[in-house]
Design a protein around this motif. Sequence first.
Motif, short mmCIF file in Angstrom:
data_model
loop_
_atom_site.label_atom_id
_atom_site.label_comp_id
_atom_site.label_asym_id
_atom_site.label_seq_id
_atom_site.Cartn_x
_atom_site.Cartn_y
_atom_site.Cartn_z
N CYS A 451 0.62 -1.59 -0.21
CA CYS A 451 -0.25 0.61 -0.09
C CYS A 451 0.63 0.83 -0.14
O CYS A 451 0.57 2.49 -0.55
CB CYS A 451 -1.00 0.27 1.22
SG CYS A 451 -2.37 -0.63 1.47
N ASP A 452 1.65 1.06 1.57
CA ASP A 452 2.85 2.31 0.66
C ASP A 452 3.65 2.68 -0.24
O ASP A 452 3.71 3.51 -0.64
CB ASP A 452 3.89 1.84 2.45
CG ASP A 452 3.27 2.45 2.92
OD1 ASP A 452 2.06 3.28 3.67
OD2 ASP A 452 4.14 1.95 4.64
N ARG A 453 4.07 1.45 -1.41
CA ARG A 453 5.04 2.19 -2.27
C ARG A 453 4.09 1.99 -3.06
O ARG A 453 4.34 2.75 -3.97
CB ARG A 453 5.33 -0.14 -2.70
CG ARG A 453 6.13 0.59 -3.38
CD ARG A 453 6.62 -0.74 -4.31
NE ARG A 453 5.47 -1.04 -4.88
CZ ARG A 453 5.46 -2.48 -6.40
NH1 ARG A 453 6.28 -3.25 -6.04
NH2 ARG A 453 4.60 -2.80 -7.10
N ASP A 457 1.12 10.54 -3.21
CA ASP A 457 1.68 10.84 -2.12
C ASP A 457 0.72 11.90 -0.98
O ASP A 457 0.30 11.78 -0.18
CB ASP A 457 2.30 12.83 -2.85
CG ASP A 457 4.23 12.06 -2.53
OD1 ASP A 457 3.98 10.72 -3.43
OD2 ASP A 457 4.54 13.92 -3.39
N GLU A 458 -0.94 12.06 -2.04
CA GLU A 458 -1.48 12.95 -1.58
C GLU A 458 -2.59 12.10 0.00
O GLU A 458 -2.89 12.05 0.88
CB GLU A 458 -2.44 13.63 -1.64
CG GLU A 458 -3.54 12.56 -3.26
CD GLU A 458 -2.65 12.24 -4.45
OE1 GLU A 458 -1.33 12.73 -4.43
OE2 GLU A 458 -3.40 12.39 -5.69
N ASP A 459 -2.29 10.40 -1.17
CA ASP A 459 -2.51 9.28 0.26
C ASP A 459 -1.52 8.46 0.84
O ASP A 459 -2.12 7.39 1.74
CB ASP A 459 -3.41 7.93 -0.96
CG ASP A 459 -4.72 8.65 -1.79
OD1 ASP A 459 -5.18 9.47 -1.07
OD2 ASP A 459 -4.29 8.65 -3.12
N PHE A 460 -0.57 9.33 1.11
CA PHE A 460 -0.24 8.18 1.88
C PHE A 460 0.17 8.19 3.24
O PHE A 460 0.02 9.42 3.42
CB PHE A 460 1.98 8.13 1.70
CG PHE A 460 3.20 8.01 2.09
CD1 PHE A 460 2.97 6.76 1.37
CD2 PHE A 460 3.70 8.56 2.20
CE1 PHE A 460 4.61 5.58 1.66
CE2 PHE A 460 5.01 7.77 3.42
CZ PHE A 460 5.06 6.39 2.58
N GLU A 461 -0.62 7.66 4.13
CA GLU A 461 -0.85 7.50 5.43
C GLU A 461 0.20 7.25 6.43
O GLU A 461 0.98 6.82 6.44
CB GLU A 461 -1.96 6.67 5.72
CG GLU A 461 -3.05 6.79 5.10
CD GLU A 461 -4.05 8.41 5.41
OE1 GLU A 461 -3.15 9.06 6.01
OE2 GLU A 461 -4.50 9.19 4.75
N LEU A 462 0.32 8.26 8.12
CA LEU A 462 1.21 7.53 8.98
C LEU A 462 0.59 6.21 9.29
O LEU A 462 1.46 5.87 9.61
CB LEU A 462 1.49 9.55 9.60
CG LEU A 462 2.55 8.84 10.61
CD1 LEU A 462 3.48 9.09 9.97
CD2 LEU A 462 2.14 10.01 11.98
N VAL A 463 -1.02 6.46 9.71
CA VAL A 463 -1.24 5.31 10.71
C VAL A 463 -1.86 4.97 10.19
O VAL A 463 -2.83 5.05 8.94
CB VAL A 463 -2.38 6.23 12.19
CG1 VAL A 463 -2.63 5.71 12.01
CG2 VAL A 463 -1.07 7.18 12.50
N MET A 464 -1.89 3.71 10.45
CA MET A 464 -2.44 2.72 8.94
C MET A 464 -3.62 1.32 10.04
O MET A 464 -3.31 1.18 11.06
CB MET A 464 -1.73 2.30 7.78
CG MET A 464 -1.23 3.14 6.45
SD MET A 464 0.04 2.05 6.07
CE MET A 464 -0.30 2.16 4.50
#
Length: 464
Positions: A451-453, A457-464
Motif C-alpha cells: 500500500c505504502d509503495r 503522495d496525497e494518500d500516503f498515510e502515517l497511521v494505517m
Amino acid sequence: MLEYTPKEMIKRDSGGMINPAKTCQPVGAMYAALGIHSCLPHSHGSQGCCSFHRMHLTRHFRDPIMASTSSFTEGASVFGGGANLKTSIKNVFAIYNPDVIAIHTTCLSETIGDDIPTAIRQSEIPEGKVVFHANTPSYQGSHITGFSNMTNAMVTYFSETKLADGKKEKFVNIIPGFVNPADMREIKRLTEEMGIKYIMFPDTSGVVDSPMTGKFEMYPSGGTTIPELKKTGDAKFTISLGRFASQMAAESLEKKCKIPFVSLKEPIGIKATDEFLMALRGAFATEIPESLECERGQLVDVMTDTHFHFHGKKVAIFGDPDVVTAMTEFCLSLGMLPVHVLTGTPGGALGSGLGGFEQEVKAMLNEAGVCGNVKAAGDLFTLHQWIKNEPVDLLIGNTYGKYIARAEDIPFVRFGFPILDRAIHPYMPVTGYRGALRLIEQISDALLDRCDRDAADEDFELVM
Ligand code: SF4
C-alpha cells in the motif's frame, strides 16, 4: 526469468513437472531421522544424493546437517549395494560413533531392490547401538512421504507395550509433522502449559537449532531417545499433526500397541490450535489454563484490530499439504480469499483416500463461499498460470515462490519448506496462538508495505 510463462493453459496429460513444488523423499526422511537423539541419518545411495539432501536441509536450517552415505559407484549399481551398506555401518560406528543409524534408501537402491533388513542383520553393530531403516523411493510422493515413512519406521522398529492387561500411562504421544524446530518447541510448550506429559517424535528441536557454544558437537542434546520411542507403546493416546506427514505412524502405533489416535491439522491459526488444545483437554480431562486463554484472547484482539488489512484480499497458497491446509483455514479466518491452493505432494497418499487434499481444501472453501483452484501433485508453472488468469493480492509459500512474485509483482510471504533466502525462520514458530500472531504480522506487513509503495503522495498515510 518467468516472464514467458503463458497465460493460456494447455491440458498436460503426461510429462514431467515444470518447477516442482516438492522435493524428494530422502530429504524428509533425513529430517525426521535428525529428530532422534544421537542419530546419524544414512543415505543408501550415491554421494550425490546425500550431498543434495544435506545441502537442502543445511540451507533451510542454516545449521550443518550431518549424514553418511553408502557411496554407490558403478559396481554397486550392478551388483547391489549390500556390501557397501555393511561396510558403511561398520565405518560409521567406528569413526562417528552415533547411538543410532537411520538408513533411508534412494532411487537407485530402490530400483536395484536392495534388501536392507538382511544387510542390517548381517552387519557388525556394536553392543548398545541401533540401526533401523525406512524405504524412501523418490519416484513416489515427496519429502513429506519420506518424513512419514521414516516416522513410521520409528514405530515399527521401536514402539513396544511394557504395561500388562491393556494398562496405559498418563501421557500423550505427539507426532508433530514436518515443521520447524521452533514449531516443535511451541507445540511442546502448549502441552506443558496444559500440565500434560508427552513424548514427541521425531523432535528436531535442540538438534538443527542448537546454540553456538564454541565447541563442535556432532550430536547435540536434542532429539527423542530410543527409550522414549520404545515407551510410546504405553501412551494413553496419540495426536498426529498433519495427515500426510504423521498419520501413518499413528495408525501403525494403534495397530501395534493399541493406542488410539486423533489426526488433526497442524496447529497453525486459531481454529487448528483450538482443536489441538481441545483434543488434549478431552483426553486428559484438564482445563485450558488462564495463560493460554490470555494468549488466545490477544490473538482474537489482534485479528479484530487488523481485519480490514485482510478482508476480501485474494491470496495464493502453495507448499506442503499439511501446512497449506492449515494456512488456508487461517486465511479464511482472517477474511481472505484463498483463490489458488496447490501442493506438489500427491493428494491421495498415506491413507487419506484419493484426492484427500483437494477434497479437504475444497470443502473449506465451499463452506466459506470461496470459489478457488485447488490441486495436489501440482507444480509452480500451473500456479503461475492460475495467477496470470486470476491475479492475487498476496502469495504465500516457500522460497521458490519468489520467482512468481517477482514476475507478477505481488507481495510475498515466505512460509513452509524450504526457505533458502532468509534466516531466523527456523527459530520463530508459526504454530499455536503466538505463531498465528507472527503470521498476522508477516501478512499484514507485506500488504501494508505494498500500500505504502503504491500510494500517491496525497494518500500516503502515517497511521494505517
Ligand atoms: S536420485 Fe532420487 S534420491 Fe537421489 S537426489 Fe535424485 S530424486 Fe533424490
